[in-house]
Design a protein around this motif. Structure first.
Motif, short mmCIF file in Angstrom:
data_model
loop_
_atom_site.label_atom_id
_atom_site.label_comp_id
_atom_site.label_asym_id
_atom_site.label_seq_id
_atom_site.Cartn_x
_atom_site.Cartn_y
_atom_site.Cartn_z
N LYS A 1 1.09 -0.93 0.04
CA LYS A 1 0.03 -0.17 -0.42
C LYS A 1 0.80 1.39 -0.19
N LYS A 2 0.28 2.24 -1.17
CA LYS A 2 1.31 3.70 -0.80
C LYS A 2 1.09 4.36 0.68
N PRO A 3 1.99 4.55 1.16
CA PRO A 3 2.29 5.29 2.63
C PRO A 3 1.04 6.75 2.31
N ARG A 4 0.47 7.25 3.30
CA ARG A 4 -0.32 8.13 3.22
C ARG A 4 0.33 10.27 3.39
N LYS A 5 -0.26 10.63 2.88
CA LYS A 5 0.83 11.63 3.67
C LYS A 5 0.03 12.13 4.50
N ALA A 6 0.30 13.76 5.50
CA ALA A 6 -0.02 14.00 6.67
C ALA A 6 -0.75 14.76 6.01
N TYR A 7 -2.39 14.61 6.49
CA TYR A 7 -3.33 16.14 6.22
C TYR A 7 -2.82 17.41 6.17
#
Length: 170
Positions: free
Chosen positions: A5-11
């Motif tokens: 899975k692609k890592p999520r960036k901080a909002y």
């Protein structure tokens, strides 16, 4: 399965522009007559209310807010020392009135405080007639920001409140 899975960036929310009207609609133009009239009427009505002894705390806050905006506009002006001296005297007068109100329960002026407040109102009136919409909106926004952050002078219930003074340069 979770390894691909692609890592999520901080909002990170986008910065909110609070002065959209001045940005879009002739922000570099002076305040129009209707806006000037409404701003100055509120300040003059508050000053008249206090001078006549109406003991209206919201009028005191209206004048203090106008003085905070004028102080910010003075800080960015070319001859800032002149404007800041007038605004500091006016703000110190409003602090004295507020302290006296905490002690006695009434908003009462001395003669010197009345002169300083009138000079502050006159300077605010000059700023309202000469600055652009963008400058006024930026100063009002900076005033609100300073109140939120807590860098403004707040009245103390007991004891002496800090006064404004222009720092001497060497």
């Amino acid at each position: 399965m979770a390894g691909n899975k692609k890592p999520r960036k901080a909002y990170r929310p986008r910065p909110v522009r609070t002065d959209i009207a001045t940005f879009m609609f002739e922000g570099d133009a002076q305040l129009d007559a209707t806006l000037q009239t409404s701003i100055l009427t509120a300040v003059h009505a508050a000053a008249t209310s206090l001078v006549r002894g109406a003991n209206d705390e919201s009028a005191w806050h209206t004048i203090v807010n106008a003085f905070n905006i004028a102080q910010i506009l003075s800080e960015t002006a070319g001859n800032r020392e002149v404007g800041l001296n007038v605004m500091y005297a006016a703000q110190n007068a409003m602090i004295g009135i507020g302290e006296r109100a905490n002690e006695t329960g009434r908003l009462v002026f001395t003669g010197e405080e009345l002169k300083a407040m009138n000079a502050g109102v006159a300077l605010f009136e000059q700023f309202a007639q000469t600055v652009s919409k963008r400058q006024y909106a930026a100063a009002a926004g900076e005033s609100v920001r300073r109140v939120r952050v807590g860098t403004v002078v707040k009245l103390r219930r007991a004891g002496e409140t800090k006064r404004f003074a222009l720092l001497e340069t060497a």
